[in-house]
Design a protein around this motif. Sequence first.
Motif, PDB file in Angstrom:
ATOM      1  N   LYS A 144     -95.084  88.658 -47.721  1.00  0.00           N
ATOM      2  CA  LYS A 144     -96.494  88.844 -48.053  1.00  0.00           C
ATOM      3  C   LYS A 144     -96.718  90.250 -48.589  1.00  0.00           C
ATOM      4  CE  LYS A 144     -98.021  84.888 -46.177  1.00  0.00           C
ATOM      5  NZ  LYS A 144     -98.707  83.813 -46.915  1.00  0.00           N
ATOM      6  N   GLN A 145     -97.689  90.384 -49.475  1.00  0.00           N
ATOM      7  CA  GLN A 145     -98.073  91.711 -49.953  1.00  0.00           C
ATOM      8  C   GLN A 145     -99.170  92.238 -49.036  1.00  0.00           C
ATOM      9  OE1 GLN A 145     -99.806  91.824 -53.852  1.00  0.00           O
ATOM     10  NE2 GLN A 145    -100.003  94.062 -53.876  1.00  0.00           N
ATOM     11  N   ILE A 146     -98.853  93.210 -48.218  1.00  0.00           N
ATOM     12  CA  ILE A 146     -99.834  93.739 -47.262  1.00  0.00           C
ATOM     13  C   ILE A 146    -100.741  94.718 -48.003  1.00  0.00           C
ATOM     14  CG2 ILE A 146    -100.177  94.905 -45.055  1.00  0.00           C
ATOM     15  CD1 ILE A 146     -98.740  92.152 -44.970  1.00  0.00           C
ATOM     16  N   ASN A 147    -101.951  94.258 -48.307  1.00  0.00           N
ATOM     17  CA  ASN A 147    -102.880  95.083 -49.090  1.00  0.00           C
ATOM     18  C   ASN A 147    -104.300  95.064 -48.531  1.00  0.00           C
ATOM     19  OD1 ASN A 147    -103.568  92.487 -49.761  1.00  0.00           O
ATOM     20  ND2 ASN A 147    -103.112  92.680 -51.948  1.00  0.00           N
ATOM     21  N   LYS A 148    -104.437  94.662 -47.261  1.00  0.00           N
ATOM     22  CA  LYS A 148    -105.750  94.662 -46.627  1.00  0.00           C
ATOM     23  C   LYS A 148    -105.569  94.911 -45.137  1.00  0.00           C
ATOM     24  CE  LYS A 148    -110.143  92.172 -46.606  1.00  0.00           C
ATOM     25  NZ  LYS A 148    -110.874  90.972 -47.097  1.00  0.00           N
ATOM     26  N   ALA A 149    -106.554  95.574 -44.540  1.00  0.00           N
ATOM     27  CA  ALA A 149    -106.509  95.839 -43.108  1.00  0.00           C
ATOM     28  C   ALA A 149    -107.906  95.710 -42.518  1.00  0.00           C
ATOM     29  CB  ALA A 149    -105.947  97.239 -42.829  1.00  0.00           C
ATOM     30  N   SER A 150    -107.961  95.258 -41.271  1.00  0.00           N
ATOM     31  CA  SER A 150    -109.199  95.236 -40.494  1.00  0.00           C
ATOM     32  C   SER A 150    -109.023  96.205 -39.336  1.00  0.00           C
ATOM     33  CB  SER A 150    -109.483  93.832 -39.961  1.00  0.00           C
ATOM     34  OG  SER A 150    -109.713  92.916 -41.013  1.00  0.00           O
ATOM     35  N   ILE A 151    -109.958  97.133 -39.212  1.00  0.00           N
ATOM     36  CA  ILE A 151    -109.863  98.145 -38.167  1.00  0.00           C
ATOM     37  C   ILE A 151    -111.187  98.238 -37.414  1.00  0.00           C
ATOM     38  CG2 ILE A 151    -108.139  99.479 -39.446  1.00  0.00           C
ATOM     39  CD1 ILE A 151    -110.335 101.455 -40.216  1.00  0.00           C
ATOM     40  N   ALA A 152    -111.135  98.805 -36.212  1.00  0.00           N
ATOM     41  CA  ALA A 152    -112.340  99.032 -35.413  1.00  0.00           C
ATOM     42  C   ALA A 152    -112.261 100.427 -34.805  1.00  0.00           C
ATOM     43  CB  ALA A 152    -112.464  97.980 -34.319  1.00  0.00           C
ATOM     44  N   PHE A 153    -113.426 101.085 -34.676  1.00  0.00           N
ATOM     45  CA  PHE A 153    -113.454 102.420 -34.076  1.00  0.00           C
ATOM     46  C   PHE A 153    -114.882 102.760 -33.669  1.00  0.00           C
ATOM     47  CE2 PHE A 153    -113.722 102.894 -38.724  1.00  0.00           C
ATOM     48  CZ  PHE A 153    -114.901 103.617 -38.870  1.00  0.00           C
ATOM     49  N   THR A 154    -115.009 103.787 -32.851  1.00  0.00           N
ATOM     50  CA  THR A 154    -116.327 104.317 -32.500  1.00  0.00           C
ATOM     51  C   THR A 154    -116.435 105.742 -33.017  1.00  0.00           C
ATOM     52  OG1 THR A 154    -115.558 105.103 -30.351  1.00  0.00           O
ATOM     53  CG2 THR A 154    -116.484 102.888 -30.433  1.00  0.00           C
ATOM     54  N   LEU A 155    -117.681 106.197 -33.161  1.00  0.00           N
ATOM     55  CA  LEU A 155    -117.957 107.545 -33.661  1.00  0.00           C
ATOM     56  C   LEU A 155    -118.887 108.267 -32.699  1.00  0.00           C
ATOM     57  CD1 LEU A 155    -118.671 106.823 -37.442  1.00  0.00           C
ATOM     58  CD2 LEU A 155    -116.707 108.047 -36.512  1.00  0.00           C
ATOM     59  N   PRO A 156    -118.797 109.579 -32.641  1.00  0.00           N
ATOM     60  CA  PRO A 156    -119.750 110.343 -31.823  1.00  0.00           C
ATOM     61  C   PRO A 156    -121.145 110.241 -32.427  1.00  0.00           C
ATOM     62  CG  PRO A 156    -118.412 111.811 -33.165  1.00  0.00           C
ATOM     63  CD  PRO A 156    -117.819 110.448 -33.324  1.00  0.00           C
ATOM     64  N   HIS A 157    -122.164 110.325 -31.571  1.00  0.00           N
ATOM     65  CA  HIS A 157    -123.540 110.265 -32.047  1.00  0.00           C
ATOM     66  C   HIS A 157    -123.933 111.648 -32.572  1.00  0.00           C
ATOM     67  CE1 HIS A 157    -127.615 109.088 -32.532  1.00  0.00           C
ATOM     68  NE2 HIS A 157    -128.080 109.794 -31.505  1.00  0.00           N
ATOM     69  N   SER A 158    -123.434 111.929 -33.771  1.00  0.00           N
ATOM     70  CA  SER A 158    -123.716 113.229 -34.376  1.00  0.00           C
ATOM     71  C   SER A 158    -123.979 113.045 -35.865  1.00  0.00           C
ATOM     72  CB  SER A 158    -122.545 114.197 -34.166  1.00  0.00           C
ATOM     73  OG  SER A 158    -121.355 113.669 -34.716  1.00  0.00           O
ATOM     74  N   GLN A 159    -124.740 113.960 -36.412  1.00  0.00           N
ATOM     75  CA  GLN A 159    -125.145 113.873 -37.817  1.00  0.00           C
ATOM     76  C   GLN A 159    -123.932 113.921 -38.747  1.00  0.00           C
ATOM     77  OE1 GLN A 159    -128.091 116.737 -38.892  1.00  0.00           O
ATOM     78  NE2 GLN A 159    -128.215 116.108 -41.023  1.00  0.00           N
ATOM     79  N   GLY A 160    -123.870 112.965 -39.678  1.00  0.00           N
ATOM     80  CA  GLY A 160    -122.840 112.975 -40.706  1.00  0.00           C
ATOM     81  C   GLY A 160    -121.486 112.441 -40.289  1.00  0.00           C
ATOM     82  N   SER A 161    -121.376 111.902 -39.063  1.00  0.00           N
ATOM     83  CA  SER A 161    -120.055 111.464 -38.588  1.00  0.00           C
ATOM     84  C   SER A 161    -119.519 110.301 -39.415  1.00  0.00           C
ATOM     85  CB  SER A 161    -120.116 111.092 -37.112  1.00  0.00           C
ATOM     86  OG  SER A 161    -121.064 110.065 -36.875  1.00  0.00           O
ATOM     87  N   LEU A 162    -120.368 109.337 -39.750  1.00  0.00           N
ATOM     88  CA  LEU A 162    -119.906 108.203 -40.549  1.00  0.00           C
ATOM     89  C   LEU A 162    -119.612 108.630 -41.987  1.00  0.00           C
ATOM     90  CD1 LEU A 162    -119.288 105.208 -40.903  1.00  0.00           C
ATOM     91  CD2 LEU A 162    -121.726 104.811 -41.288  1.00  0.00           C
ATOM     92  N   SER A 163    -120.458 109.481 -42.528  1.00  0.00           N
ATOM     93  CA  SER A 163    -120.248 109.949 -43.904  1.00  0.00           C
ATOM     94  C   SER A 163    -118.892 110.633 -44.056  1.00  0.00           C
ATOM     95  CB  SER A 163    -121.358 110.922 -44.301  1.00  0.00           C
ATOM     96  OG  SER A 163    -122.617 110.283 -44.299  1.00  0.00           O
ATOM     97  N   ALA A 164    -118.496 111.403 -43.059  1.00  0.00           N
ATOM     98  CA  ALA A 164    -117.221 112.104 -43.125  1.00  0.00           C
ATOM     99  C   ALA A 164    -116.055 111.124 -43.192  1.00  0.00           C
ATOM    100  CB  ALA A 164    -117.068 113.023 -41.913  1.00  0.00           C
ATOM    101  N   ILE A 165    -116.153 110.042 -42.425  1.00  0.00           N
ATOM    102  CA  ILE A 165    -115.101 109.023 -42.428  1.00  0.00           C
ATOM    103  C   ILE A 165    -115.009 108.347 -43.792  1.00  0.00           C
ATOM    104  CG2 ILE A 165    -114.326 106.862 -41.374  1.00  0.00           C
ATOM    105  CD1 ILE A 165    -114.127 109.322 -39.566  1.00  0.00           C
ATOM    106  N   LEU A 166    -116.169 108.009 -44.346  1.00  0.00           N
ATOM    107  CA  LEU A 166    -116.194 107.315 -45.628  1.00  0.00           C
ATOM    108  C   LEU A 166    -115.639 108.190 -46.749  1.00  0.00           C
ATOM    109  CD1 LEU A 166    -119.675 105.515 -45.427  1.00  0.00           C
ATOM    110  CD2 LEU A 166    -117.414 104.653 -44.792  1.00  0.00           C
ATOM    111  N   VAL A 167    -115.918 109.470 -46.670  1.00  0.00           N
ATOM    112  CA  VAL A 167    -115.388 110.400 -47.677  1.00  0.00           C
ATOM    113  C   VAL A 167    -113.862 110.431 -47.626  1.00  0.00           C
ATOM    114  CG1 VAL A 167    -115.196 112.846 -48.296  1.00  0.00           C
ATOM    115  CG2 VAL A 167    -117.443 111.842 -47.865  1.00  0.00           C
TER     116      VAL A 167
END
Length: 278
Positions: A193-216
Amino acid sequence: MDLKVAMQGVAGCFHDAAAREYFKGMSIETVPCETFNDMFNLLKLDASMLGIVAIENTIAGSLLQNHELLRQSNMTVVGEYKKYISHSIAALPGQSLDDIVEVNSHPMALRQCEQYLQLHPKMKMVETYDTAGSAKMIAEENLVGHAAICGRYAAELYGLNVLEDDIQTNKRNFTRFLVVTDPCNAPDFKKDKQINKASIAFTLPHSQGSLSAILVIFSFYGMNLTKIQSLPIIGREWEYRFYVNLSFDDYTRYRQSVDAVRPLISDFKILGEYEQFD
């Protein structure tokens, strides 16, 4: 020897059809379970089995419960399948649409056919645990005046007459299914198989910009976020668990992106790495 594939629902359901299409050309035995929770419990008891589980639909959205069941189960995703869902309304032979006073089906199927059912106000919607199970119930109990919303495959399997096909509101109605198994079996099902996709799970601290940093960071490494879903964490106010699907062309860059975000996140888990279904 048949592959055993656990599923929620009875023979003829969309999980059944999706499993047979995904493993086309192979001999499989589908194992019915009443609930998704039952299915994951069965997989824990028998590591040789696979499971197939609906995870999202283009009309009804994500099946949020299944995201959590998958994360908690410690099963791993080894494949995905996107199936076109065509709903039929079916009843006992000799019945017509004018005879129908009650429609039975899974809540999601009823939701997907709301516009059609609004055109037939005398049809009372009654939720059941399964589309094919509704067809089976009507056939076995000889329920005159009842109809099931199910797939044509289920209607024919249980000897019902299809009154109308393709009654779902949105004709671009697809459900995405995940194929899961015990991690010890994963290498066998990912060979060639060509492994070209992943499903992941995680939590983030309740702080400003935490999700944006991950996406960047994911963007910097060339990851394509095909889905991001958040769920509140019970007992931890304003904190969320994120379920993310990443697709990529370069597995090494994907692993580098994961290593880069790890210091910024908690409760990180790879739910599966697999070949994307196009």
